[in-house]
Design a protein around this motif. Structure first.
Motif, PDB file in Angstrom:
ATOM      1  N   LEU A 113       1.692 -34.831  22.820  1.00 52.99           N
ATOM      2  CA  LEU A 113       2.304 -34.205  21.647  1.00 52.99           C
ATOM      3  C   LEU A 113       3.398 -35.112  21.105  1.00 52.99           C
ATOM      4  O   LEU A 113       3.913 -35.969  21.815  1.00 52.99           O
ATOM      5  N   ASP A 151       1.984 -26.005  16.172  1.00 47.22           N
ATOM      6  CA  ASP A 151       1.109 -27.184  16.238  1.00 47.22           C
ATOM      7  C   ASP A 151       1.039 -27.725  17.658  1.00 47.22           C
ATOM      8  O   ASP A 151      -0.022 -28.148  18.128  1.00 47.22           O
ATOM      9  N   SER A 155      -2.338 -28.114  19.821  1.00 48.11           N
ATOM     10  CA  SER A 155      -2.778 -29.391  20.402  1.00 48.11           C
ATOM     11  C   SER A 155      -2.988 -29.272  21.900  1.00 48.11           C
ATOM     12  O   SER A 155      -3.934 -29.845  22.447  1.00 48.11           O
TER      13      SER A 155
END
Lengths: 176, 209
Positions: A113, A151, A155
């Protein structure tokens, strides 16, 4: 509030016992396991120094996460200047064929990330800070912090869904 | 929180579960490192440790000036630490090293092989007449006792018998500063902050050695 009450601040030992695990999880999520110990040490040493000046009614956990945030940034900056440690080469593809317990894969997924996503996920989900407080740490709006967190989670899900060993246990419907 | 949000929360915490691998041992060594680092940069105002003894678990606490507190379980160690945080400094950590010497001497004392303590003491929790009383107590020889009236006389206030009782009952350094050697004039034990059983045990130990 009478002066007796106002003076009441827990011994720092209690702060370490109550908050040590959360701060270590946050440091691990932001920096990876390798550098987390140093960031934890820096955080608690700085906190111990500043502790007498902390207002007794302050939110100790939010205060520690703020310190940890800054210490982690120091480590991220130092890390980007440093060569990658030789004991952890990027060998993720080879792990795919050897399904383990999924832990190494998770840690790899976290480190894939962006730093901002890791921070948003760590501060919101691990330390329980509301996104408006996360936004103060990251700069930007609460909505932007919320998006970074969402997000990041997406992910993580995607990265882990690619792993056959983890796919079923982490599918959303089967989680407790 | 909406149901959806809480599902999300529990999913993410379980996703991130592997971050907890080896968390406890890591925290134990990080704690030890914090105690050492804090000591090095002089930010550890009070170090403490808990030792086992024949009179129960004893809390030992020290500043950089010396031993500031010995506490029986009966006094509730959590309360004692909170009081130290309120009155001296909240920079308190469990950090055994500073108390190694005290712990060893107490062990020898309870084994009957030590009759006097050779430790630097921090008397800042006591003032005035109470401090006079505490400073007299080590002069009562091992295995001997004095009455509250005798101690009052020795501390310079023959009429302050009751105040001697208070000074003993609030002794921040029991065992090391031997308030257990002060007994009632009729020979009965009198009160003790560690409980009368503890006082009897200490006097019996000293009588036997």
């Amino acid at each position: 509030m009478d002066p007796e009450q106002a003076a009441r601040k827990k011994p720092f030992e209690a702060v370490v016992q109550e908050q040590g695990a959360t701060v270590l999880r946050v440091c691990r999520a932001v920096l990876g396991v390798h550098d987390a110990d140093d960031a934890w040490s820096d955080t608690f040493l700085a906190a111990l120094q500043a502790y007498p000046d902390l207002p007794p009614e302050a939110n100790v956990q939010a205060w520690l996460v703020t310190i940890a945030h800054h210490k982690c940034i120091d480590h991220l900056r130092a890390g980007s200047r440093r060569a990658l440690p030789v004991d952890s080469p990027p060998e993720r593809p080879s792990r795919l064929g050897i399904p383990g317990d999924g832990h190494a894969e998770l840690l790899d997924a976290v480190m894939s990330l962006s730093p901002k996503q890791r921070q948003a996920v760590a501060y919101h989900y691990l330390a329980g800070l509301p996104y408006k407080d996360v936004a103060v740490l990251l700069g930007g709006t609460p909505d932007a912090a919320r998006r970074a967190g969402a997000d990041g989670v997406k992910s993580l899900r995607n990265a882990l869904a690619d792993l056959p060993a983890l796919a079923h246990s982490l599918s959303k419907g089967e989680l407790r | 929180m909406t149901p959806e949000a809480s599902t999300d929360q529990s999913e993410v915490t379980s996703l991130l579960g592997p971050l907890d691998d080896g968390l406890e041992p890591a925290l134990a060594s990080l704690h030890a490192r914090l105690a050492l680092d804090a000591q090095l940069i002089h930010t550890l105002d009070i170090a403490y440790r808990i030792v086992d003894s024949p009179v129960g678990k004893l809390l030992l606490a020290a500043t950089d000036r010396g031993i500031i507190r010995v506490a029986f379980e009966l006094e509730h160690h959590g309360d004692v630490l909170q009081l130290l945080a309120n009155t001296v400094s909240p920079r308190i950590l469990q950090a055994p090293a500073r108390l190694d010497n005290a712990a060893r001497q107490l062990e020898e004392y309870f084994a009957g092989t030590r009759r006097e303590f050779d430790l630097t003491l921090d008397f800042r929790l006591s003032r005035g007449f109470r401090l006079n009383v505490l400073q007299h107590l080590p002069r009562i020889a091992y295995g001997r006792t004095e009455s509250y009236a005798e101690v009052a006389l020795a501390a310079g206030s023959p009429n302050a018998v009751r105040a001697v009782g208070t000074a003993c009952a609030t002794n921040p350094l029991p065992v090391i500063v031997p308030c257990h050697r002060v007994v009632k004039s009729d020979g009965s034990f009198g009160g003790y902050l560690g409980g009368s059983d503890a006082k009897r045990a200490l006097l019996t130990l000293e009588a036997a050695a």
